[in-house]
Design an enzyme around this catalytic site. Structure first.
Site: not given
Length: 262
Positions: A138, A148
């Site tokens: 990501s 994350y």
């Protein structure tokens, strides 16, 4: 065209990868927790594209179940030519105030499972002298958006290291780093994304075709869209203190947008 194994295949990017690969003639091994969705997808792909499909219902946070998927990747009698490590989920809320079990599950699914399955696939593919590993990372991995970001930073750097090790073996490792994609991802994490500009949203097919194109081209890091290429270039050049400050401001805006009106 060979066989591809896709984790998290029942929805979102995983499903889109499975459909695209089936349309190109790949047989599929579909992995996810949702058995019903997997079987429905398998039947759809067989009917529409006349490919062979196999389903493996597995929770990759469970070590024994993840090992069953790894064993499938090691099976020399049924070689897998392409591994797509896509399974994952979003983390919402504060790390310090949140449930530690959720954080540990995220590490198991998006770090440990990627490690284990990549090891199984790379060993089998290297012995055959061909294959590909595509790890879904990501743009968040370049920024500072809670744990994350740390997880996805690991996925990207791990894939780069794997690519270096596999150079000259006939096996390619690529990390795809999308931004915000129109899938179920944010809804499942109960994230309010209403404040995000339309220009920052990507179509799922754009991410999938771009990632597969970059894998075929031998690129180690794939960033879909000119917008996110510019964003990641800026993040990489900016001082980390500035990146942290911008990330903090964006997180505050998102929290404010997610509050119910009075």
């Amino acid at each position: 065209m060979g066989t591809a194994l896709v984790t998290g295949a029942s929805a979102g990017l995983g499903r889109a990868f499975a459909v695209e690969l089936a349309s190109r003639g790949h047989d599929l091994v579909l992995v996810a927790r949702d058995h019903t969705r997997l079987e429905e997808l398998a039947e759809e792909l067989q009917t529409t594209y006349a490919v062979s499909t196999e389903t493996l219902s597995a929770d990759l946070a469970d070590r024994d179940q993840a090992e069953q998927v790894a064993d499938r990747l090691r099976d020399a009698s049924r070689p897998v030519d392409l591994l797509i490590n896509n399974a994952g989920f979003g983390l919402r809320g504060s790390f310090t105030k949140g449930d530690l079990a959720d954080e540990e599950r995220a590490l198991d699914v998006m770090v440990r499972a990627v490690l284990v399955l990549s090891h199984a696939a790379a060993g089998a593919m290297r012995a055959r002298g061909r294959g590909g590993i595509l790890n879904v990372s990501s743009v968040a991995g370049f920024a500072v958006m809670g744990s994350y970001s740390a997880i996805k930073s690991w996925v990207t750097v791990f894939t780069e290291a794997l690519s270096v090790e596999l150079a000259g073996t006939g096996v390619q490792a690529t990390a795809v780093c999308p931004g915000f994609v129109h899938t179920e991802f944010h809804d499942r994490a109960r994230m309010n994304m209403s404040a995000l500009p339309d220009a920052l949203w990507l179509d799922v097919d754009q991410v999938v075709t771009g990632a597969l194109r970059d894998l075929d081209a031998g690129r180690t890091v794939s960033v879909p869209s000119a917008t996110y290429k510019a964003v990641t270039a800026g993040i990489r050049l900016a001082p980390r203190a500035l990146v942290r400050g911008i990330s903090s401001s964006l997180a505050q805006r998102r929290r404010t947008a997610g509050r119910p009106s009075a």
